[in-house]
Design an enzyme around this catalytic site. Structure first.
Site, PDB file in Angstrom:
ATOM      1  CG  ASP A  23       8.316  29.363  23.833  1.00 51.08           C
ATOM      2  OD1 ASP A  23       7.440  28.548  24.183  1.00 51.08           O
ATOM      3  OD2 ASP A  23       7.986  29.905  22.656  1.00 51.08           O
ATOM      4  CG  HIS A  56       6.156  31.492  19.936  1.00 53.42           C
ATOM      5  ND1 HIS A  56       6.016  30.101  20.024  1.00 53.42           N
ATOM      6  CD2 HIS A  56       5.518  31.490  18.549  1.00 53.42           C
ATOM      7  CE1 HIS A  56       5.385  29.362  18.872  1.00 53.42           C
ATOM      8  NE2 HIS A  56       5.167  30.381  18.222  1.00 53.42           N
ATOM      9  CG  ASP A 107       7.494  26.596  21.480  1.00 51.45           C
ATOM     10  OD1 ASP A 107       8.714  26.650  22.014  1.00 51.45           O
ATOM     11  OD2 ASP A 107       6.699  27.264  21.533  1.00 51.45           O
ATOM     12  CG  HIS A 130       3.108  34.488  24.371  1.00 50.82           C
ATOM     13  ND1 HIS A 130       4.437  35.044  24.017  1.00 50.82           N
ATOM     14  CD2 HIS A 130       2.913  33.186  23.992  1.00 50.82           C
ATOM     15  CE1 HIS A 130       4.675  33.950  23.141  1.00 50.82           C
ATOM     16  NE2 HIS A 130       3.968  32.847  23.079  1.00 50.82           N
TER      17      HIS A 130
END
Length: 342
Positions: free
Chosen positions: A193, A195, A282, A158
């Site tokens: 991931d 996200h 995740d 991120h």
């Protein structure tokens, strides 16, 4: 397949962050790296501390002024803070009109996008050595090893070129991918991931030499929001070199694997000579930040499909939080990848 990890990566120890307007325990805890490390030891992986490759590989990807802000930012904050204050931004410049302030509180807002990445006493060392682990994994496959795994913590995907975001300070996967360009003409980075790899998209969006693909739920309704839409495909030299594959929230393993197959096909079409994987556990059904439902057997299958690309591969750890199956998911993916690339 060797593993790279430095104990200083455990030094970033945030206790609290703000989510949906409320303070809550921080999800990105040192314990998550310890769980994966201990599992790896039990599975017979060799864990090696990375060498210090210096600041240059980090500044090659990130704004040097952003990098230079971080080493003493926490100490400067503490010197002027009330007891128990949290080193997070409380004001922002909007769309970056103006100039970087000199006050630490203004600088926090200039270089940090949200409240999820608070600075702690050990944050600089942890972020620095997390990036060094990623560089070491890249070095390993540049030295003709088939695969390497960087147990990066804090994670990185991120982090944008000039700001922290979403638990991340330095974009370890982009640092590794850029470093690999010293040897390989074309590099692919695939983000599994749950996200959006929004920081990676920001950094790579106009590059034609690194193909980027991310699997994630629609950012219109799922964090980290803002970036990662299907129509964001790159610009300039990077036109057509970004691919966002959107998942339905609650997607099962079959849907996730179908999206992965599209990403694998695009990497083949790009003609990648080396691969970086932003590896997030995740996607697990029981992860505290769960949005899709992948189980250990699904992670094992993901590993086999990525290994089938038959490319030198640097695995870079991203998310995967303190859910019950974290060790099982890590074991399933990493042992399957090791077996498939032996």
């Amino acid at each position: 397949m060797r593993v790279f990890f430095d104990a200083r990566q455990l030094g970033h120890a945030p206790t609290t962050y703000f989510r949906r307007g409320a303070a809550m325990p921080h999800q990105e805890q040192p314990r998550r790296a310890e769980i994966l490390r201990d599992m790896l030891i039990g599975e017979g992986f060799e864990i090696v501390p990375p060498r210090d490759h210096g600041i240059a590989p980090i500044k090659a990807v990130h704004n040097p002024d952003y990098v230079d802000f971080l080493p003493d930012a926490h100490a400067r904050f503490v010197a002027d803070a009330e007891p128990g204050a949290l080193a997070i931004p409380t004001m922002h410049p909007g769309r970056r009109r103006g100039k970087e302030p000199k006050d630490i509180h203004g600088q926090l807002g200039w270089w940090m996008t949200d409240t999820s990445t608070p600075l702690t006493e050990g944050s600089w060392d942890a972020a620095y050595w997390s990036a060094q682990s990623a560089v070491e994994a890249a070095e390993e496959i540049m030295a003709d090893q088939r695969a390497a795994y960087a147990l990066c913590r804090p994670p990185g995907h991120h982090a944008m070129r000039d700001c922290s975001n979403g638990f991340c300070f330095f974009n370890n996967a982009c640092i590794a991918a850029h470093h690999l360009r010293q040897k390989f003409g074309k590099v692919a980075l695939i983000d599994v991931d749950v996200h959006t790899g929004n920081g990676s998209l920001d950094i790579l969006y106009d590059r034609g030499d690194i193909f980027f693909c991310s699997l994630h739920p629609d950012p219109a309704t799922y964090p980290t929001f803002y970036l990662g839409h299907a129509d964001e495909t790159g610009e300039g030299e990077g036109a057509g070199k970004s691919l966002n594959l959107l998942l339905e929230q609650g997607a099962d393993e079959a849907a996730v694997l179908a999206a992965l197959d599209k990403g694998v096909a695009a990497i083949r079409e790009f003609g990648a000579e080396a691969l970086v994987v932003s590896l997030g556990f995740d996607m697990a059904a029981d992860d505290p930040l769960a949005a899709v439902a992948v189980y250990p057997k699904g992670f094992a299958e993901m590993a086999r499909r990525l290994a089938a690309l038959d490319l030198p591969t640097a695995l870079i750890q991203e998310g995967g939080y303190l859910g019950p199956s974290l060790a099982d998911n890590g074991r399933a993916f990493l042992t399957s990848f090791r077996e498939a690339t032996a």
